[in-house]
Scaffold this motif. Structure first.
Motif, short mmCIF file in Angstrom:
data_model
loop_
_atom_site.label_atom_id
_atom_site.label_comp_id
_atom_site.label_asym_id
_atom_site.label_seq_id
_atom_site.Cartn_x
_atom_site.Cartn_y
_atom_site.Cartn_z
N GLY A 369 50.21 40.04 5.66
CA GLY A 369 50.65 40.12 6.95
C GLY A 369 51.74 40.94 7.32
O GLY A 369 52.05 41.34 8.52
N SER A 370 51.89 41.98 6.66
CA SER A 370 52.74 43.24 7.22
C SER A 370 52.56 44.20 6.01
O SER A 370 51.97 44.30 5.04
CB SER A 370 54.39 42.73 7.15
N ILE A 371 53.15 45.72 6.55
CA ILE A 371 53.08 46.50 5.42
C ILE A 371 54.34 46.98 4.96
O ILE A 371 55.32 47.00 5.11
CB ILE A 371 52.88 48.01 6.58
N THR A 372 54.29 45.96 3.63
CA THR A 372 55.34 45.92 2.74
C THR A 372 55.05 46.34 1.33
O THR A 372 54.04 45.67 0.92
CB THR A 372 56.07 44.39 2.86
N LYS A 373 56.18 46.84 0.72
CA LYS A 373 55.65 47.35 -0.65
C LYS A 373 55.44 46.14 -1.54
O LYS A 373 56.47 45.14 -1.30
CB LYS A 373 56.73 48.28 -1.24
N GLY A 374 54.23 46.09 -2.46
CA GLY A 374 54.00 44.90 -3.38
C GLY A 374 52.88 44.25 -2.58
O GLY A 374 52.41 43.10 -3.35
N LYS A 375 52.86 43.99 -1.38
CA LYS A 375 51.82 43.16 -0.77
C LYS A 375 50.39 43.76 -0.92
O LYS A 375 50.23 44.99 -1.36
CB LYS A 375 52.29 43.05 0.91
N LEU A 376 49.52 43.02 -0.70
CA LEU A 376 47.88 43.31 -0.91
C LEU A 376 47.55 44.45 0.05
O LEU A 376 48.03 44.36 1.34
CB LEU A 376 46.87 42.16 -0.79
N ALA A 377 47.06 45.59 -0.11
CA ALA A 377 46.51 46.42 0.81
C ALA A 377 45.23 45.89 1.72
O ALA A 377 44.20 46.65 1.43
CB ALA A 377 46.16 48.02 0.11
N ASN A 378 45.39 44.98 2.30
CA ASN A 378 44.28 44.50 3.01
C ASN A 378 44.57 45.08 4.60
O ASN A 378 45.76 44.65 5.27
CB ASN A 378 44.44 42.86 3.35
#
Length: 412
Positions: A369-378
């Motif tokens: 849902g956002s460009i945030t460190k630790g989130k999936l690189a979808n």
């Protein structure tokens, strides 16, 4: 699964920390970075920033010159597991029949249910995986899929098992919803209470035992399921660990929003008919309103009053409602464009509604849902475009060059 994007013209939806859903004026704010980089490690967003701070690493590099990078779309309302199609009903509507008249003539949900009951699980999976691959190529990186075209114990479980198999075989984030209360099947035409009892006592225990669903849903609408029916289903779902999501206010406002809020449902979806009291009752809750503009387009019914709702301080998510009867399209790009054109949402509001708020509406905000460190690189890598306003502006041609799931280009 390790890749470095460099020379990104503009990196969209940049959030240093995971945020909750966005409401009211917040929806008009879309933080971005220009001339940026993004580093993916082990399928996760590891770092991002401006190019002059780009690290030197010896991994695959993608030159994004002239292109934009943004989180993939989060489609929180679909019915993409179904059998066959209903193009004949499309022609019936052109010739003047209403949605209700088509249903009374044996069409609609019951038509889809008959086809699904007759198809094998393997055939259903093969049809559905093609649709799933199609929406991934159109930029969707998280999707909710409902049952509801089975309407028997065996057929509903067949649908949920297909959804589970899709989840196991594809890298996209998938959430499953049990929508047995989608319509009353013909054999229970005069015994709706008996049908509800079957859903609760025969199907829900198996769903819990096999871990086949995340949510439970009800079509709360005149001629389908009442507010009391909805309360019964939501309470039963809670006992089996399923959070509520409801179809409400599509054709009539009958109190579905109020029962949803009282039961702390995750989302209330459709909302084409919204009274002032419905908007007021959604304020200061944790329930996400979800609009389905493709459905309004296809059925020629009113659009969700997005402008009125956002201006009143509410959040809003956008989803496709992908299904064979009222929205035979899973194209989130068209949804975003239609929201801007017909619902007067700004591009910033529409992108927020299709990413962060969509992720919230299916409980995957910690992952996507956002460009945030630790989130999936979808991620979506656009074609060369002047600005992100071009995404909804170019409604007939999507702007996507490549889609990445967990940092890997999707090529199936």
């Amino acid at each position: 699964m390790n890749v470095l994007f460099v020379n990104i013209k503009e990196l969209l939806q940049v959030r240093e920390n995971t945020v909750g859903f966005l409401s009211g004026k917040e929806m008009g704010q879309l933080p971005t970075l220009k001339d940026a980089f993004l580093l993916v490690k082990d399928g996760l967003i590891a770092d991002f920033g401006i190019m002059k701070e780009c690290p030197k690493v010896d991994i695959e590099t993608v030159d994004a010159t002239g292109r934009m990078l943004l989180p993939s779309w989060c489609d929180s309302h679909t019915h993409l597991v179904y059998a066959g199609n209903r193009e004949n009903e499309f022609v019936d509507r052109i010739n003047g029949l209403s949605y209700a008249e088509i249903a009374d003539n044996g069409g609609g949900i019951l038509n889809s249910a008959k086809r699904l009951q007759e198809i094998t699980e393997s055939e259903l999976y093969n049809q559905s995986k093609k649709r799933l691959e199609e929406i991934i190529h159109l930029g969707t990186g998280a999707v909710e899929i409902k049952s509801g075209y089975g309407l028997t114990k065996d057929a509903e479980l067949k649908m949920l098992r297909v959804i589970k198999k899709l989840k196991e075989n594809y890298p996209i984030e998938i959430k499953a919803t049990f929508l047995g209360a989608h319509a009353v099947p013909a054999e229970y035409k005069n015994d709706k209470e008996g049908y509800l009892h079957m859903l609760i006592t025969d199907i829900l225990p198996t769903i819990e035992k096999e871990n086949l669903a995340d949510f439970i849903d009800v079509f709360c609408e005149t001629g389908y399921f009442s507010v009391d029916d909805t309360q019964l289903i939501l309470e039963a779902g809670k006992k089996h660990g399923l959070q509520g999501k409801i179809h409400v206010n599509q054709f009539n406002a009958i109190g579905g929003i109020q029962v949803g809020v009282a039961n702390e449902v995750l989302s209330v979806d459709h909302l084409e008919v919204m009274r002032n009291e419905d908007i007021e009752d959604l304020k200061n809750t944790r329930t996400m309103p979800v609009a389905l503009p493709s459905c309004s387009y296809f059925l020629s019914i009113p659009y969700t009053p997005a402008r009125k709702m956002i201006d009143a301080g509410l959040p809003l998510a956008l989803a496709t409602d992908y299904n064979p009867g009222s929205t035979p399209s899973g194209n989130m790009n068209f949804v975003i464009a239609t929201a801007c054109v017909k619902m007067k949402m700004t591009p910033e509001e529409a992108i927020n509604a299709a990413t962060i708020n969509g992720a919230y509406a299916m409980n995957v905000l910690d992952k996507v849902g956002s460009i945030t460190k630790g989130k999936l690189a979808n991620l979506i890598l656009t074609k060369e475009i002047n600005s992100y306003n071009f995404i909804p502006y170019s409604f007939g041609n999507h702007c996507i060059e490549k889609v990445y799931l967990k940092g890997q280009e999707f090529e199936k």
